[in-house]
Scaffold this motif. Structure first.
Motif, PDB file in Angstrom:
ATOM      1  N   ARG A  49      -3.111   4.843  17.255  1.00  0.00           N
ATOM      2  CA  ARG A  49      -3.573   3.513  16.853  1.00  0.00           C
ATOM      3  C   ARG A  49      -4.615   2.968  17.825  1.00  0.00           C
ATOM      4  O   ARG A  49      -4.566   3.243  19.006  1.00  0.00           O
ATOM      5  CB  ARG A  49      -2.409   2.526  16.782  1.00  0.00           C
ATOM      6  CG  ARG A  49      -1.193   3.014  16.004  1.00  0.00           C
ATOM      7  CD  ARG A  49      -1.550   3.474  14.617  1.00  0.00           C
ATOM      8  NE  ARG A  49      -0.339   3.662  13.826  1.00  0.00           N
ATOM      9  CZ  ARG A  49      -0.064   4.749  13.155  1.00  0.00           C
ATOM     10  NH1 ARG A  49      -0.879   5.777  13.175  1.00  0.00           N
ATOM     11  NH2 ARG A  49       1.023   4.826  12.428  1.00  0.00           N
ATOM     12  N   GLU A  56      -1.296   9.214   9.309  1.00  0.00           N
ATOM     13  CA  GLU A  56       0.058   9.229   9.855  1.00  0.00           C
ATOM     14  C   GLU A  56       0.354  10.479  10.676  1.00  0.00           C
ATOM     15  O   GLU A  56       0.969  10.388  11.748  1.00  0.00           O
ATOM     16  CB  GLU A  56       1.075   9.106   8.721  1.00  0.00           C
ATOM     17  CG  GLU A  56       1.093   7.743   8.054  1.00  0.00           C
ATOM     18  CD  GLU A  56       1.660   6.655   8.955  1.00  0.00           C
ATOM     19  OE1 GLU A  56       2.290   6.987   9.979  1.00  0.00           O
ATOM     20  OE2 GLU A  56       1.461   5.476   8.642  1.00  0.00           O
ATOM     21  N   VAL A  99      -0.301  -1.888   3.130  1.00  0.00           N
ATOM     22  CA  VAL A  99      -0.137  -2.552   4.422  1.00  0.00           C
ATOM     23  C   VAL A  99       1.321  -2.505   4.860  1.00  0.00           C
ATOM     24  O   VAL A  99       1.635  -2.273   6.033  1.00  0.00           O
ATOM     25  CB  VAL A  99      -0.630  -4.011   4.338  1.00  0.00           C
ATOM     26  CG1 VAL A  99      -0.287  -4.772   5.620  1.00  0.00           C
ATOM     27  CG2 VAL A  99      -2.130  -4.061   4.087  1.00  0.00           C
ATOM     28  N   HIS A 124       3.219   0.303   7.097  1.00  0.00           N
ATOM     29  CA  HIS A 124       3.304   0.239   8.557  1.00  0.00           C
ATOM     30  C   HIS A 124       3.903  -1.076   9.026  1.00  0.00           C
ATOM     31  O   HIS A 124       4.706  -1.110   9.965  1.00  0.00           O
ATOM     32  CB  HIS A 124       1.912   0.408   9.162  1.00  0.00           C
ATOM     33  CG  HIS A 124       1.922   0.631  10.646  1.00  0.00           C
ATOM     34  ND1 HIS A 124       2.046  -0.390  11.542  1.00  0.00           N
ATOM     35  CD2 HIS A 124       1.840   1.767  11.394  1.00  0.00           C
ATOM     36  CE1 HIS A 124       2.029   0.089  12.778  1.00  0.00           C
ATOM     37  NE2 HIS A 124       1.909   1.395  12.713  1.00  0.00           N
ATOM     38  N   ASP A 135      -0.924  -2.944  15.795  1.00  0.00           N
ATOM     39  CA  ASP A 135      -2.040  -2.642  14.902  1.00  0.00           C
ATOM     40  C   ASP A 135      -1.643  -2.583  13.435  1.00  0.00           C
ATOM     41  O   ASP A 135      -2.368  -2.025  12.621  1.00  0.00           O
ATOM     42  CB  ASP A 135      -2.755  -1.350  15.308  1.00  0.00           C
ATOM     43  CG  ASP A 135      -3.535  -1.518  16.599  1.00  0.00           C
ATOM     44  OD1 ASP A 135      -4.053  -2.621  16.834  1.00  0.00           O
ATOM     45  OD2 ASP A 135      -3.618  -0.562  17.365  1.00  0.00           O
ATOM     46  N   SER A 136      -0.492  -3.137  13.090  1.00  0.00           N
ATOM     47  CA  SER A 136      -0.131  -3.239  11.677  1.00  0.00           C
ATOM     48  C   SER A 136      -1.191  -4.003  10.899  1.00  0.00           C
ATOM     49  O   SER A 136      -1.469  -3.698   9.741  1.00  0.00           O
ATOM     50  CB  SER A 136       1.211  -3.962  11.524  1.00  0.00           C
ATOM     51  OG  SER A 136       2.281  -3.173  11.969  1.00  0.00           O
ATOM     52  N   THR A 141      -4.334  -4.030  11.100  1.00  0.00           N
ATOM     53  CA  THR A 141      -5.538  -3.267  10.753  1.00  0.00           C
ATOM     54  C   THR A 141      -5.210  -1.951  10.055  1.00  0.00           C
ATOM     55  O   THR A 141      -6.092  -1.117   9.874  1.00  0.00           O
ATOM     56  CB  THR A 141      -6.381  -2.976  12.012  1.00  0.00           C
ATOM     57  OG1 THR A 141      -5.610  -2.177  12.924  1.00  0.00           O
ATOM     58  CG2 THR A 141      -6.813  -4.262  12.694  1.00  0.00           C
ATOM     59  N   TYR A 142      -3.963  -1.767   9.659  1.00  0.00           N
ATOM     60  CA  TYR A 142      -3.561  -0.492   9.063  1.00  0.00           C
ATOM     61  C   TYR A 142      -4.375  -0.173   7.804  1.00  0.00           C
ATOM     62  O   TYR A 142      -4.803   0.968   7.601  1.00  0.00           O
ATOM     63  CB  TYR A 142      -2.071  -0.520   8.722  1.00  0.00           C
ATOM     64  CG  TYR A 142      -1.539   0.801   8.209  1.00  0.00           C
ATOM     65  CD1 TYR A 142      -1.276   1.847   9.085  1.00  0.00           C
ATOM     66  CD2 TYR A 142      -1.306   0.999   6.851  1.00  0.00           C
ATOM     67  CE1 TYR A 142      -0.786   3.059   8.629  1.00  0.00           C
ATOM     68  CE2 TYR A 142      -0.817   2.212   6.388  1.00  0.00           C
ATOM     69  CZ  TYR A 142      -0.556   3.235   7.274  1.00  0.00           C
ATOM     70  OH  TYR A 142      -0.089   4.440   6.807  1.00  0.00           O
ATOM     71  N   ARG A 157      -7.837   1.143   8.633  1.00  0.00           N
ATOM     72  CA  ARG A 157      -7.806   2.520   9.123  1.00  0.00           C
ATOM     73  C   ARG A 157      -7.497   3.505   7.996  1.00  0.00           C
ATOM     74  O   ARG A 157      -8.011   4.617   7.969  1.00  0.00           O
ATOM     75  CB  ARG A 157      -6.775   2.641  10.255  1.00  0.00           C
ATOM     76  CG  ARG A 157      -7.253   1.960  11.536  1.00  0.00           C
ATOM     77  CD  ARG A 157      -6.270   2.087  12.678  1.00  0.00           C
ATOM     78  NE  ARG A 157      -5.165   1.158  12.512  1.00  0.00           N
ATOM     79  CZ  ARG A 157      -3.898   1.527  12.459  1.00  0.00           C
ATOM     80  NH1 ARG A 157      -3.576   2.802  12.531  1.00  0.00           N
ATOM     81  NH2 ARG A 157      -2.952   0.632  12.330  1.00  0.00           N
ATOM     82  N   LEU A 158      -6.669   3.070   7.060  1.00  0.00           N
ATOM     83  CA  LEU A 158      -6.375   3.913   5.906  1.00  0.00           C
ATOM     84  C   LEU A 158      -7.632   4.134   5.068  1.00  0.00           C
ATOM     85  O   LEU A 158      -7.931   5.258   4.637  1.00  0.00           O
ATOM     86  CB  LEU A 158      -5.282   3.256   5.064  1.00  0.00           C
ATOM     87  CG  LEU A 158      -4.699   4.080   3.912  1.00  0.00           C
ATOM     88  CD1 LEU A 158      -3.956   5.292   4.454  1.00  0.00           C
ATOM     89  CD2 LEU A 158      -3.774   3.216   3.074  1.00  0.00           C
TER      90      LEU A 158
END
Length: 466
Positions: free
Chosen positions: A52, A202, A285, A288, A333-334, A336-337, A340-341
């Motif tokens: 992350r 992941e 979202v 995570h 960083d949940s 911004t998950y 990033r995905l």
């Protein structure tokens, strides 16, 4: 990591985001770089995938961690990085990312080629030549796709730099599971490209990836043991899994290490999450963040059926501040998950369809800001050397940060110690904790908008404008 339903996320990270290597060529010696220490890596199984993005320092979030002035950060034990590539220490000078091609062009209307005009007082009209756009503390719902594209671009360098063995190797591993992925997504709620991106993010395509102990996130899609057995109907016998001497025995004991079953379990979770949350983006979202955490954030915002981009960008210290505080407090960083995905999805698409463009993303090919350096203007709650000059976009960013930090924290001024080209250095001797938090918010927000890169070194924060 798949967060358990109705439970808070379990993995907290602290650290920092650092300057792009590819975007600082003309100031190679000025851009701050750091190395960060890492935590415990599972001994028996391979480590989890893309680490992350991290934040740290006296631009602080009260992380309950010891932070050495040399820039070494203590990570939570469950944070895992690629052992072979990083060897226990990772250089976080991120590669640049401007080769997202169509994504960057899509963002051009609101956010491309930009820095932000300050929100205090009267707002100047957007002027592309001067590098200004609208208020960074507000969200424009008519331009949701542009905000999403910019956030995705802003998080892409993290995946480029942190993919175990590099992006190409990670994409190659992930692509091997495409037939299983296509089978798993039949009936929705996500398509194969999205589930593939989740695997990239992941586990980096590693079937036996494990974040800490077997009870923690494990397998291709990083499912917690409790969630796997208690919610998703997967077979998990931890006692037998701990005793397993072979990969075959491990798979028999724990469905999380069987790719087809891990993918099917993830789809079941996403289907459940969408039923509860009503939207696919919110379901992703929650993978995570956890359904419970996300529902609380939406409740604090005051709406349940809204795009995640609205929740993220419209929650600030001055607007929907309760929702912002919750997202801010998660610390792993949940928040911004999803970006990033989407970045992983973009990288996999380029891997299949446009290798030259992917090579440019990896290399960090980026057009540098242009213009004649100008002095910083007074009246923006900044203290700076009289000789300080920055390129127009960089000067506007600095002025925006000064104005908005003062507005949020009611503390001023913020002190710039040095400035040249497109990089300026802010003193970490803050006048209040509120000023430090407000500055952290601005760094996070401008980074999410793919406008800046920043790094901490001793008593300074170096900010480089893209």
């Amino acid at each position: 990591m798949l967060a358990p339903v109705e439970m808070d996320v379990e993995r907290a990270v602290a650290g920092e985001q650092l300057a792009h290597a590819g975007q600082a060529r003309e100031q190679e010696r000025l851009v701050v770089r750091e190395r960060v220490g890492v935590g415990v890596v599972a001994a028996a199984l391979v480590p989890a995938g893309v680490e992350r993005r991290v934040r740290v320092g006296h631009v602080e979030r009260a992380r309950r961690q010891e932070i050495e002035d040399a820039g070494v950060v203590a990570f939570d034990q469950q944070v895992v990085v690629e052992r072979e590539r990083l060897g226990g220490v990772v250089d976080q000078a991120h590669a640049g990312d401007d080769s997202l091609g169509t994504m960057r062009r899509a963002a051009a209307g609101l956010l491309a080629l930009v820095v932000l005009a300050g929100c205090g007082g009267s707002k100047p009209k957007p002027d592309p030549d001067a590098g200004t756009i609208a208020d960074p503390l507000s969200y424009d719902g008519t331009r949701q796709a542009e905000f999403e594209a910019r956030a995705t671009a802003g998080l892409t360098p993290v995946l480029v730099e942190k993919s175990p063995g590099g992006v190409i190797a990670t994409a190659r591993r992930v692509a091997r599971f495409r037939p299983l992925i296509e089978r798993a997504v039949r009936g929705g709620p996500v398509d194969a490209d999205t589930l593939e991106a989740l695997v990239f993010l992941e586990s980096a395509g590693r079937q036996y990836a494990q974040a800490g102990k077997l009870e923690s996130a494990a397998g291709l899609t990083q499912i917690l043991a409790q969630t796997a057995s208690g919610l998703l109907g997967m077979h998990v016998d931890l006692r037998k899994a701990r005793k397993a001497k072979t990969a075959r025995a491990l798979r028999r004991a724990d469905d999380r290490f069987v790719p087809s079953k891990a993918l099917e379990g993830t789809v079941r979770y996403l289907r459940l999450a969408k039923e509860r949350l009503g939207r696919t983006d919110l379901a992703l979202v929650s993978y995570h963040m956890g359904i419970g955490n996300l529902q609380r954030a939406l409740s604090l915002y005051g709406a349940s059926d809204i795009p995640y981009a609205q929740l993220y960008f419209d929650s600030t210290p001055l607007n929907h501040d309760a929702a912002w505080r919750l997202l801010y407090s998660l610390g792993d960083d949940s928040a911004t998950y999803l970006w990033r995905l989407l970045a992983a999805k973009r990288l996999m698409k380029l891997y299949r369809t446009d290798r030259p463009a992917l090579d440019q993303v990896i290399a960090g090919t980026t057009p540098l800001p242009t213009g004649t350096p100008r002095p910083l203007a007074p009246g923006h709650d900044l203290r700076f050397p009289k000789t300080a000059k920055l390129l127009p976009r960089a000067a506007t960013v600095a002025e925006t940060i000064g104005t908005d930090v003062a507005k949020i924290s009611r503390t001023s001024p913020l002190t710039i110690r040095a400035a040249t080209g497109r990089t300026f250095y802010v003193s970490r001797a803050y006048r209040s904790h509120q000023q430090a938090v407000a500055f952290q918010f601005m760094l996070d927000r401008l980074s999410a908008l793919s406008l800046i890169d920043w790094g901490r070194r001793f008593d300074l924060i170096g900010v480089t404008v893209r």
